[in-house]
Enzyme design. Sequence first.
Site, PDB file in Angstrom:
ATOM      1  N   CYS A  16       3.426 -20.262  -4.735  1.00  9.03           N
ATOM      2  CA  CYS A  16       3.534 -18.826  -4.485  1.00  9.03           C
ATOM      3  C   CYS A  16       2.391 -18.421  -3.575  1.00  9.03           C
ATOM      4  O   CYS A  16       1.316 -19.014  -3.601  1.00  9.03           O
ATOM      5  CB  CYS A  16       3.513 -18.035  -5.788  1.00  9.03           C
ATOM      6  N   GLU A  73       3.736  -7.011  -6.466  1.00  4.93           N
ATOM      7  CA  GLU A  73       4.389  -7.797  -5.432  1.00  4.93           C
ATOM      8  C   GLU A  73       5.872  -7.476  -5.277  1.00  4.93           C
ATOM      9  O   GLU A  73       6.585  -7.276  -6.259  1.00  4.93           O
ATOM     10  CB  GLU A  73       4.230  -9.287  -5.732  1.00  4.93           C
TER      11      GLU A  73
END
Length: 171
Positions: free
Chosen positions: A62, A110
């Site tokens: 990620c 996010e």
Amino acid sequence: MDVMIPAWVDGVLTPVEKLEVHQRGLRHKAVSVFLLAGDKVLLQQRAMCKYHTPGLWANTCCTHPDWDEDAGVCAERRLTEELGIVGVKPVFADTVEYRADVFQGLIEHEVVDVFVGHVDESLGVDPNPAEVMDCRWMSFAEIDQAIDTDPAQFTPWVKIYMDQFRQQIFG
């Protein structure tokens, strides 16, 4: 740090320094990759030198895309940079959004483009020690059991993905 990532400031997508984004809890773009081998997911344990959530288990990889970087290009780049994986082209699965405290006053808010790749478990993995201290293949049942038994060993976003977005990501 001086890494500029795409974040929304007053509703406008703007390049903002990565640490500042997390200190201010700004909503920002991210990319997450899950590599699957049958019913198993490749997880990584974040390196102890990471500025947040060191030593915790996360999805395959990620990151935050660079300013104006395509999310798919970013996914492939980070597979190589974090895990030494080349030639795997994960497929876009969905976009999800979450907000989580990642400790020490830092917030991840996010908007994540999530990618999934199907590979063989014998895939060669060569973790970059500045990024990753360990990797392991775990089935969804094993991940669920580990999260139930000791949730503190996992990053907040992995727990959120498994609890809230599993169907969206994995179908």
